[in-house]
Design a protein around this motif. Structure first.
Motif, PDB file in Angstrom:
ATOM      1  N   THR A   1       0.836  -1.204   0.000  1.00 47.09           N
ATOM      2  CA  THR A   1       0.000   0.000   0.000  1.00 47.09           C
ATOM      3  C   THR A   1       0.870   1.253   0.000  1.00 47.09           C
ATOM      4  OG1 THR A   1      -1.782  -1.127   1.193  1.00 47.09           O
ATOM      5  CG2 THR A   1      -1.767   1.276   1.272  1.00 47.09           C
ATOM      6  N   ALA A   2       1.825   1.308   0.917  1.00 45.79           N
ATOM      7  CA  ALA A   2       2.688   2.490   1.008  1.00 45.79           C
ATOM      8  C   ALA A   2       3.559   2.639  -0.228  1.00 45.79           C
ATOM      9  CB  ALA A   2       3.560   2.395   2.260  1.00 45.79           C
ATOM     10  N   LEU A   3       4.177   1.546  -0.675  1.00 43.66           N
ATOM     11  CA  LEU A   3       5.059   1.626  -1.840  1.00 43.66           C
ATOM     12  C   LEU A   3       4.285   2.012  -3.093  1.00 43.66           C
ATOM     13  CD1 LEU A   3       7.357  -1.481  -1.201  1.00 43.66           C
ATOM     14  CD2 LEU A   3       7.833   0.931  -0.718  1.00 43.66           C
ATOM     15  N   HIS A   4       3.086   1.471  -3.238  1.00 43.15           N
ATOM     16  CA  HIS A   4       2.260   1.829  -4.397  1.00 43.15           C
ATOM     17  C   HIS A   4       1.876   3.298  -4.346  1.00 43.15           C
ATOM     18  CE1 HIS A   4      -1.527   2.150  -6.712  1.00 43.15           C
ATOM     19  NE2 HIS A   4      -0.992   1.230  -7.488  1.00 43.15           N
ATOM     20  N   GLY A   5       1.506   3.784  -3.147  1.00 40.33           N
ATOM     21  CA  GLY A   5       1.163   5.193  -3.026  1.00 40.33           C
ATOM     22  C   GLY A   5       2.309   6.109  -3.414  1.00 40.33           C
ATOM     23  N   ILE A   6       3.535   5.676  -3.141  1.00 40.54           N
ATOM     24  CA  ILE A   6       4.716   6.476  -3.499  1.00 40.54           C
ATOM     25  C   ILE A   6       4.998   6.398  -4.992  1.00 40.54           C
ATOM     26  CG2 ILE A   6       7.218   6.660  -3.191  1.00 40.54           C
ATOM     27  CD1 ILE A   6       6.726   5.462  -0.324  1.00 40.54           C
ATOM     28  N   VAL A   7       5.093   5.179  -5.527  1.00 36.23           N
ATOM     29  CA  VAL A   7       5.529   4.984  -6.915  1.00 36.23           C
ATOM     30  C   VAL A   7       4.505   5.523  -7.904  1.00 36.23           C
ATOM     31  CG1 VAL A   7       6.072   3.249  -8.657  1.00 36.23           C
ATOM     32  CG2 VAL A   7       6.992   3.023  -6.336  1.00 36.23           C
ATOM     33  N   VAL A   8       3.239   5.185  -7.705  1.00 36.44           N
ATOM     34  CA  VAL A   8       2.215   5.612  -8.665  1.00 36.44           C
ATOM     35  C   VAL A   8       2.061   7.128  -8.646  1.00 36.44           C
ATOM     36  CG1 VAL A   8      -0.252   5.538  -9.162  1.00 36.44           C
ATOM     37  CG2 VAL A   8       0.997   3.425  -8.725  1.00 36.44           C
ATOM     38  N   MET A   9       2.139   7.748  -7.467  1.00 32.60           N
ATOM     39  CA  MET A   9       2.037   9.204  -7.434  1.00 32.60           C
ATOM     40  C   MET A   9       3.265   9.849  -8.068  1.00 32.60           C
ATOM     41  SD  MET A   9      -0.071  11.568  -6.728  1.00 32.60           S
ATOM     42  CE  MET A   9      -1.230  10.798  -5.609  1.00 32.60           C
ATOM     43  N   ALA A  10       4.444   9.239  -7.909  1.00 30.88           N
ATOM     44  CA  ALA A  10       5.637   9.774  -8.561  1.00 30.88           C
ATOM     45  C   ALA A  10       5.510   9.689 -10.081  1.00 30.88           C
ATOM     46  CB  ALA A  10       6.876   9.011  -8.082  1.00 30.88           C
ATOM     47  N   VAL A  11       4.976   8.579 -10.577  1.00 31.42           N
ATOM     48  CA  VAL A  11       4.756   8.442 -12.019  1.00 31.42           C
ATOM     49  C   VAL A  11       3.745   9.482 -12.495  1.00 31.42           C
ATOM     50  CG1 VAL A  11       3.821   6.915 -13.800  1.00 31.42           C
ATOM     51  CG2 VAL A  11       5.389   6.002 -12.077  1.00 31.42           C
ATOM     52  N   TRP A  12       2.674   9.642 -11.750  1.00 29.56           N
ATOM     53  CA  TRP A  12       1.655  10.629 -12.109  1.00 29.56           C
ATOM     54  C   TRP A  12       2.249  12.040 -12.136  1.00 29.56           C
ATOM     55  CZ3 TRP A  12      -2.571  11.091 -14.580  1.00 29.56           C
ATOM     56  CH2 TRP A  12      -3.495  12.112 -14.341  1.00 29.56           C
ATOM     57  N   LEU A  13       3.084  12.354 -11.155  1.00 26.87           N
ATOM     58  CA  LEU A  13       3.733  13.666 -11.116  1.00 26.87           C
ATOM     59  C   LEU A  13       4.661  13.848 -12.315  1.00 26.87           C
ATOM     60  CD1 LEU A  13       4.348  16.294  -9.633  1.00 26.87           C
ATOM     61  CD2 LEU A  13       6.034  15.057  -8.259  1.00 26.87           C
ATOM     62  N   ALA A  14       5.371  12.787 -12.695  1.00 26.38           N
ATOM     63  CA  ALA A  14       6.257  12.867 -13.856  1.00 26.38           C
ATOM     64  C   ALA A  14       5.470  13.123 -15.133  1.00 26.38           C
ATOM     65  CB  ALA A  14       7.067  11.572 -13.979  1.00 26.38           C
ATOM     66  N   TRP A  15       4.302  12.488 -15.258  1.00 19.36           N
ATOM     67  CA  TRP A  15       3.460  12.724 -16.430  1.00 19.36           C
ATOM     68  C   TRP A  15       2.936  14.159 -16.449  1.00 19.36           C
ATOM     69  CZ3 TRP A  15       0.112   7.637 -16.024  1.00 19.36           C
ATOM     70  CH2 TRP A  15       0.878   6.571 -16.480  1.00 19.36           C
ATOM     71  N   LEU A  16       2.437  14.620 -15.292  1.00 16.60           N
ATOM     72  CA  LEU A  16       1.880  15.966 -15.229  1.00 16.60           C
ATOM     73  C   LEU A  16       2.938  17.024 -15.522  1.00 16.60           C
ATOM     74  CD1 LEU A  16      -0.426  15.843 -12.060  1.00 16.60           C
ATOM     75  CD2 LEU A  16      -1.132  15.795 -14.452  1.00 16.60           C
ATOM     76  N   SER A  17       4.168  16.765 -15.099  1.00 18.84           N
ATOM     77  CA  SER A  17       5.244  17.748 -15.259  1.00 18.84           C
ATOM     78  C   SER A  17       5.917  17.677 -16.621  1.00 18.84           C
ATOM     79  CB  SER A  17       6.291  17.537 -14.154  1.00 18.84           C
ATOM     80  OG  SER A  17       5.707  17.630 -12.869  1.00 18.84           O
ATOM     81  N   GLY A  18       5.523  16.720 -17.436  1.00 15.88           N
ATOM     82  CA  GLY A  18       6.119  16.582 -18.756  1.00 15.88           C
ATOM     83  C   GLY A  18       7.461  15.891 -18.759  1.00 15.88           C
ATOM     84  N   TRP A  19       7.844  15.276 -17.627  1.00 18.25           N
ATOM     85  CA  TRP A  19       9.121  14.569 -17.579  1.00 18.25           C
ATOM     86  C   TRP A  19       9.028  13.212 -18.277  1.00 18.25           C
ATOM     87  CZ3 TRP A  19       9.044  15.498 -11.639  1.00 18.25           C
ATOM     88  CH2 TRP A  19       9.279  16.861 -11.394  1.00 18.25           C
ATOM     89  N   MET A  20       7.839  12.681 -18.403  1.00 23.29           N
ATOM     90  CA  MET A  20       7.590  11.426 -19.109  1.00 23.29           C
ATOM     91  C   MET A  20       6.393  11.625 -20.021  1.00 23.29           C
ATOM     92  SD  MET A  20       7.964   8.727 -15.927  1.00 23.29           S
ATOM     93  CE  MET A  20       7.201   7.406 -16.899  1.00 23.29           C
ATOM     94  N   PRO A  21       6.387  10.996 -21.201  1.00 24.75           N
ATOM     95  CA  PRO A  21       5.229  11.149 -22.094  1.00 24.75           C
ATOM     96  C   PRO A  21       4.005  10.449 -21.519  1.00 24.75           C
ATOM     97  CG  PRO A  21       6.738   9.496 -22.951  1.00 24.75           C
ATOM     98  CD  PRO A  21       7.433  10.120 -21.784  1.00 24.75           C
ATOM     99  N   LEU A  22       2.834  11.048 -21.741  1.00 22.95           N
ATOM    100  CA  LEU A  22       1.594  10.422 -21.307  1.00 22.95           C
ATOM    101  C   LEU A  22       1.362   9.136 -22.083  1.00 22.95           C
ATOM    102  CD1 LEU A  22      -0.750  13.535 -21.018  1.00 22.95           C
ATOM    103  CD2 LEU A  22       0.004  12.073 -19.143  1.00 22.95           C
ATOM    104  N   PRO A  23       1.053   8.052 -21.429  1.00 17.65           N
ATOM    105  CA  PRO A  23       0.846   6.784 -22.137  1.00 17.65           C
ATOM    106  C   PRO A  23      -0.518   6.738 -22.811  1.00 17.65           C
ATOM    107  CG  PRO A  23       0.425   6.478 -19.826  1.00 17.65           C
ATOM    108  CD  PRO A  23       0.883   7.903 -19.974  1.00 17.65           C
ATOM    109  N   ASP A  24      -0.625   5.886 -23.779  1.00 19.48           N
ATOM    110  CA  ASP A  24      -1.898   5.645 -24.447  1.00 19.48           C
ATOM    111  C   ASP A  24      -2.526   4.413 -23.808  1.00 19.48           C
ATOM    112  OD1 ASP A  24      -4.026   5.520 -26.165  1.00 19.48           O
ATOM    113  OD2 ASP A  24      -2.909   4.553 -27.781  1.00 19.48           O
TER     114      ASP A  24
END
Length: 409
Positions: free
Chosen positions: A23-46
């Motif tokens: 639960t804790a690790l998922h909350g960290i990793v998925v939110m970090a990925v989401w932040l990377a997408w929002l910030s343009g550091w990673m392309p939004l997936p299809d």
């Protein structure tokens, strides 16, 4: 890592251990990925439904579902006297859960059917493991857990069917938010009387007879359910708004059970009290937004999920994750800090949709600040819970045995 994966490792001696950690690790990793997408550091997936639907789904059926699995499979032992789930079935559940997370992330390439099969397999396995012990328990006092879990599984099935048919799937996630709020109330009403009264006396030196009164609890769950159904059905003008306001009022009424004098200021009582305030505030924002025709639905939902649900998961994992591992409750400052981070994250995220709520964001967007605060809260939990969840019991207890030693033990 190999030793952690062994069925004989302490990590697998009780279901809460791997699932609380995930639960804790998922909350960290998925939110970090989401932040990377929002910030343009990673392309939004299809992916089917788009990244926003993926994000909402992962918070509900990745993050929250893992915590539900850990809590419910452990609570079954305490509530019904049934044997703890052995390591091998727990590992199979973990692999189903992990497979669902990976399959959804790759669904743009492999299709959504794999994620649907794995996630539904996980939810149906939880239902199957829960039914027997709950049904055979005297007076079947805890069947409400089973009904809530079945409803949540049905909403999850509706979500995937909508994605497979190319329909709008977000209403099913909004329905699931209401079901999760009901499950929070059910869970807290069960553990609070047995646990919080003991905590108040043993850890705070205070006596207070806390009682979770069924009429108030049932009214709150009923109004939340009506609000969720009205939102899902896209009922006529004003109906979702008034019902959300009714849910807020019923939750505020529920808080009267918690006015237990000085004992309320003990952290183990105050955190659930605050989460109910956040829940009431979330429904209030949703209701007023509907009635005033303002786009405040997202703000209210994030108050429900980031604050109310986040605090519920944090306090349950901080209590059950220690007493069922033979440890004393943790009196260190990291827990109040994590609580504060979650509340600030909810306010920051809600502020992105509420123009009348000015915030100091230190040069960050409200969305970015909320994500950073959320990640910080779960990093704190993971850091302080890692040894407890992965290490051996410090006492002579076995499996999921509950023990609440004093901090000096």
């Amino acid at each position: 890592m190999a030793s952690l994966l062994s069925p004989r490792a302490p990590l697998w001696c009780c279901p809460f251990r791997p699932f609380f950690l995930l639960t804790a690790l998922h909350g960290i990793v998925v939110m970090a990925v989401w932040l990377a997408w929002l910030s343009g550091w990673m392309p939004l997936p299809d992916m089917p439904g788009g990244p926003f639907v993926w994000h909402a789904h992962e918070m509900l059926f990745g993050f929250a579902a893992a915590s539900i699995a850990g809590f419910l499979l452990t609570a079954l032992t305490e509530f019904t006297g049934s044997a703890a789930l052995p390591p091998r079935p727990v590992q199979r559940l973990v692999w189903l859960w992990l497979g669902g997370r990976v399959a959804y992330l790759l669904s743009g390439s492999v299709g959504i059917a794999w994620a649907a099969a794995l996630d539904m397999g996980f939810m149906l396995s939880l239902v199957a493991h829960s039914f027997g012990p709950l049904w055979r328990a005297p007076e079947r006092r805890h069947m409400s857990f089973f009904y809530a879990l079945v409803a949540l599984t049905g909403a999850h099935l509706g979500f995937y069917i909508s994605l497979l048919l190319g329909h709008e799937a977000l209403p099913w996630l909004r329905l699931s938010i209401g079901l999760l709020m009901i499950l929070v109330i059910v869970a807290l009403s069960r553990i609070s009387m047995a646990l919080f009264n003991e905590v108040m006396g043993k850890y705070g030196g205070l006596t207070a007879d806390y009682v979770a009164r069924p009429p108030r609890r049932n009214l709150a769950m009923f109004t939340i359910g009506l609000s969720a159904v009205a939102t899902f059905a896209q009922a006529g003008p004003g109906v979702p708004g008034w019902l959300a306001c009714a849910a807020a009022a019923a939750i505020l009424n529920l808080l009267n059970d918690w006015h237990v004098g000085r004992a309320l200021w003990q952290r183990w009582v105050l955190i659930p009290y605050l989460l109910y305030w956040c829940m009431a505030l979330g429904y209030g924002v949703i209701g007023v937004g509907h009635l005033s025709e303002q786009p405040w639905q997202s703000a209210g939902e994030h108050l429900l999920l980031v604050a109310a649900l986040g605090l519920a998961i944090l306090v349950v994992m901080s209590i059950a994750g220690r007493v069922h591992a033979g440890h004393a409750l943790d009196g260190r400052l990291w827990l109040p800090a994590a609580v504060l981070l979650l509340i600030l994250a909810a306010i920051s995220r809600a502020g992105a949709s509420l123009p009348f709520l000015p915030l100091a964001t230190w040069g960050l967007s409200p969305l970015t600040l909320a994500a950073v605060l959320w990640i910080g809260a779960w990093l704190l939990y993971a850091a302080y819970a890692w040894r407890v969840l992965t290490g051996p019991r410090p006492d002579l207890g076995q499996f999921c045995d509950e023990r609440m030693p004093l901090p000096s033990d």
